[in-house]
Design a protein around this motif. Structure first.
Motif, mmCIF file in Angstrom:
data_model
loop_
_atom_site.group_PDB
_atom_site.id
_atom_site.type_symbol
_atom_site.label_atom_id
_atom_site.label_comp_id
_atom_site.label_asym_id
_atom_site.label_seq_id
_atom_site.Cartn_x
_atom_site.Cartn_y
_atom_site.Cartn_z
ATOM 1 N N VAL A 92 21.819 34.449 44.111
ATOM 2 C CA VAL A 92 21.190 35.720 43.738
ATOM 3 C C VAL A 92 20.806 35.651 42.255
ATOM 4 C CG1 VAL A 92 21.465 38.216 43.497
ATOM 5 C CG2 VAL A 92 22.518 37.022 45.441
ATOM 6 N N ILE A 93 19.533 35.898 41.974
ATOM 7 C CA ILE A 93 19.040 35.975 40.601
ATOM 8 C C ILE A 93 18.517 37.388 40.378
ATOM 9 C CG2 ILE A 93 17.430 35.074 38.888
ATOM 10 C CD1 ILE A 93 17.221 32.516 40.584
ATOM 11 N N VAL A 94 18.976 38.030 39.331
ATOM 12 C CA VAL A 94 18.465 39.353 38.968
ATOM 13 C C VAL A 94 17.727 39.238 37.641
ATOM 14 C CG1 VAL A 94 19.018 41.736 38.369
ATOM 15 C CG2 VAL A 94 20.273 40.595 40.214
ATOM 16 N N ALA A 95 16.414 39.433 37.694
ATOM 17 C CA ALA A 95 15.588 39.460 36.482
ATOM 18 C C ALA A 95 15.574 40.890 35.965
ATOM 19 C CB ALA A 95 14.177 38.979 36.790
ATOM 20 N N TYR A 133 9.342 34.008 35.810
ATOM 21 C CA TYR A 133 10.324 33.015 35.392
ATOM 22 C C TYR A 133 11.387 32.823 36.481
ATOM 23 C CZ TYR A 133 9.084 32.178 30.456
ATOM 24 O OH TYR A 133 8.477 31.766 29.302
ATOM 25 N N GLY A 134 11.794 33.925 37.110
ATOM 26 C CA GLY A 134 12.780 33.835 38.185
ATOM 27 C C GLY A 134 12.276 33.059 39.383
ATOM 28 N N LEU A 135 10.985 33.205 39.701
ATOM 29 C CA LEU A 135 10.407 32.419 40.792
ATOM 30 C C LEU A 135 10.490 30.924 40.488
ATOM 31 C CD1 LEU A 135 7.160 34.342 41.841
ATOM 32 C CD2 LEU A 135 9.191 33.952 43.253
ATOM 33 N N ALA A 136 10.210 30.569 39.232
ATOM 34 C CA ALA A 136 10.291 29.160 38.853
ATOM 35 C C ALA A 136 11.721 28.649 38.966
ATOM 36 C CB ALA A 136 9.759 28.965 37.436
ATOM 37 N N ALA A 137 12.694 29.453 38.521
ATOM 38 C CA ALA A 137 14.094 29.056 38.621
ATOM 39 C C ALA A 137 14.515 28.913 40.080
ATOM 40 C CB ALA A 137 14.985 30.081 37.910
ATOM 41 N N ALA A 138 14.116 29.875 40.913
ATOM 42 C CA ALA A 138 14.463 29.815 42.334
ATOM 43 C C ALA A 138 13.841 28.600 43.000
ATOM 44 C CB ALA A 138 13.996 31.094 43.029
ATOM 45 N N LEU A 152 15.781 36.610 44.906
ATOM 46 C CA LEU A 152 15.325 36.906 43.547
ATOM 47 C C LEU A 152 14.931 38.371 43.491
ATOM 48 C CD1 LEU A 152 14.267 36.323 40.676
ATOM 49 C CD2 LEU A 152 12.120 35.576 41.750
ATOM 50 N N ILE A 153 15.552 39.097 42.574
ATOM 51 C CA ILE A 153 15.300 40.534 42.433
ATOM 52 C C ILE A 153 14.836 40.830 41.015
ATOM 53 C CG2 ILE A 153 16.263 42.847 42.684
ATOM 54 C CD1 ILE A 153 18.573 41.559 44.309
ATOM 55 N N GLY A 154 13.704 41.493 40.903
ATOM 56 C CA GLY A 154 13.281 42.057 39.625
ATOM 57 C C GLY A 154 13.657 43.524 39.634
ATOM 58 N N ALA A 155 14.524 43.940 38.717
ATOM 59 C CA ALA A 155 15.022 45.322 38.735
ATOM 60 C C ALA A 155 15.162 45.835 37.317
ATOM 61 C CB ALA A 155 16.374 45.395 39.451
ATOM 62 N N ASP A 156 14.650 47.029 37.078
ATOM 63 C CA ASP A 156 14.783 47.625 35.750
ATOM 64 C C ASP A 156 14.842 49.143 35.840
ATOM 65 O OD1 ASP A 156 14.964 45.912 33.390
ATOM 66 O OD2 ASP A 156 13.095 45.020 34.114
ATOM 67 N N ALA A 157 15.765 49.701 35.066
ATOM 68 C CA ALA A 157 15.818 51.148 34.828
ATOM 69 C C ALA A 157 15.357 51.367 33.390
ATOM 70 C CB ALA A 157 17.234 51.672 35.063
ATOM 71 N N PHE A 158 14.090 51.124 33.162
ATOM 72 C CA PHE A 158 13.572 51.114 31.792
ATOM 73 C C PHE A 158 13.619 52.488 31.138
ATOM 74 C CE2 PHE A 158 11.045 48.291 28.939
ATOM 75 C CZ PHE A 158 11.695 47.117 29.256
ATOM 76 N N VAL A 181 12.814 36.659 49.014
ATOM 77 C CA VAL A 181 13.695 35.573 49.439
ATOM 78 C C VAL A 181 12.892 34.285 49.394
ATOM 79 C CG1 VAL A 181 15.036 34.592 51.332
ATOM 80 C CG2 VAL A 181 15.132 37.051 50.874
ATOM 81 N N ILE A 182 13.437 33.291 48.705
ATOM 82 C CA ILE A 182 12.808 31.979 48.590
ATOM 83 C C ILE A 182 13.691 30.967 49.308
ATOM 84 C CG2 ILE A 182 11.995 30.186 47.014
ATOM 85 C CD1 ILE A 182 10.454 32.787 46.762
ATOM 86 N N GLY A 183 13.120 30.247 50.271
ATOM 87 C CA GLY A 183 13.878 29.265 51.033
ATOM 88 C C GLY A 183 13.195 27.918 51.047
ATOM 89 N N ALA A 184 13.890 26.926 51.578
ATOM 90 C CA ALA A 184 13.327 25.581 51.687
ATOM 91 C C ALA A 184 12.358 25.518 52.860
ATOM 92 C CB ALA A 184 14.441 24.563 51.876
ATOM 93 N N GLY A 185 11.299 24.738 52.684
ATOM 94 C CA GLY A 185 10.331 24.602 53.752
ATOM 95 C C GLY A 185 9.400 23.446 53.507
ATOM 96 N N ASP A 186 8.322 23.448 54.273
ATOM 97 C CA ASP A 186 7.321 22.403 54.204
ATOM 98 C C ASP A 186 6.280 22.757 53.155
ATOM 99 O OD1 ASP A 186 4.673 21.077 55.068
ATOM 100 O OD2 ASP A 186 6.170 20.050 56.300
#
Length: 346
Positions: A92-95, A133-138, A152-158, A181-186
């Motif tokens: 789980v990544i929270v940006a 950036y989170g997509l790249a990390a994932a 990967l979640i982008g969340a902000d209470a700005f 959700v990012i998973g392994a694939g072709d």
């Protein structure tokens, strides 16, 4: 080649032998309280017409006192996991720029609330570019085999860090969360993340900042309350946001050998409507290929791109196979773009 460019050569060429990171699900969550321009004009000392003409925003969603960033993240995470067919992410990544606490990270609490016991979990802060950036990390974690499925979640209470009387920020920002959700694939399948372009310019660090609350200037009894609020040099941000997002898009298009005319959907960070239009105009992309929901949700920082994707998917705007470019600019300054073919989602 831009040194920050990452290209999946197999996916870009349509090959089918490479392990790829693939987008499997998307979901969004907005707090229920809606604040319209009519609700804030007196407080910020402006008019409804000024807000709408300058930002394109008509309303935004705002958290109540008992709602934190993790609550928004859980709502979006649940919907993204359902969209992905109920997979169980192991990471789980929270940006976010507005974590529940400065310590510890928010992601472990989100994982626990989602029932993802033992999942790797960490926060990532690149402000409004955090989701890209989170997509790249994932993608890196999946392609290396470290993770099977990343939430990967982008969340902000700005609105928690915005001066409610500041016309330039209070009229712009809203709260929310979006997740994928990012998973392994072709590498040849729809949804494969094809290429990234990431960059930063630290000399612009003061353009978007919260002056106090970090190790440079910690909170003390003498710290002014205003120093814990967001400051933004609007004209400077506008100029650099347009230039950097357009340049980053061109870089990522070159990486996958797409021309501008090949792009079916451009999904920018929802900063304000004028920036979105200017980026599309700079690139030569027609307005009808621009995906935006800023009029209904405002600028939701790291949540803005995944929220726009979730809205567009639910409305049937995003179609499987469409060549899609995501791009963002945020504090730091940071920027980034990613190219993919849109997948078929629940």
């Amino acid at each position: 080649m831009n040194p920050s460019m990452l290209i999946d050569r197999g996916a870009a060429a349509g090959g089918n032998n490479d392990r790829a990171a693939v987008l499997r699900g998307v979901g969004g969550y907005l707090p229920p309280r809606v604040v319209t321009n009519d609700d804030i004009v007196e407080r910020v000392g402006t008019t409804k017409d000024w807000i709408e003409q300058r930002t394109g925003i008509h309303r935004r969603h705002v958290v109540d006192e008992d709602c934190a960033t993790s609550d928004l993240a859980v709502g979006a995470g649940e919907r993204a996991m359902a969209s992905a067919g109920g997979v169980t992410p192991d990471t789980v990544i929270v940006a976010t720029t507005t974590p529940d606490h400065s310590c510890p990270a928010t992601a472990p609490a989100v994982a626990e609330k989602l029932g993802l016991e033992g999942a790797a979990a960490f926060d990532l802060n690149a402000v409004c570019t955090g989701f890209v950036y989170g997509l790249a990390a994932a993608a890196g974690l999946v392609r290396l085999g470290v993770s099977r499925n990343v939430l990967l979640i982008g969340a902000d209470a700005f609105t928690r860090i915005v001066d409610p009387t500041d016309r330039d920020t209070a009229a712009v920002f809203g709260d929310g969360a979006g997740a994928v959700v990012i998973g392994a694939g072709d590498a040849a399948e729809e949804g494969a993340l094809l290429a990234f372009d990431l960059g930063s310019e630290g000399a612009l660090k003061d353009a978007i900042q919260v002056p106090a609350g970090g190790s440079r200037r910690p909170f003390t009894p003498d710290t002014a309350a205003a120093e814990g609020m967001l400051t933004m040099a609007g004209r400077l941000v506008y100029r650099h946001a347009v230039r950097r997002m357009a340049e980053s898009c061109r870089s990522v298009l070159a990486g996958v050998d797409w021309s501008v005319s090949d792009v079916d959907r451009l999904v920018p960070h929802q900063a304000n409507a004028r920036i979105l239009r200017e980026v599309a105009l700079n690139l030569g992309i027609a307005a009808d290929r621009l995906v935006s929901n800023i009029d209904r949700v405002g600028n939701t920082a790291a949540a803005s791109i995944p929220l726009a994707l979730a809205d567009a998917t639910a409305a049937g705007v995003m179609q499987p196979g469409e060549r899609t470019v995501l791009t963002a600019f945020g504090g730091g300054a940071t920027w980034g773009s990613v190219a993919l073919r849109w997948p078929r989602l629940r």
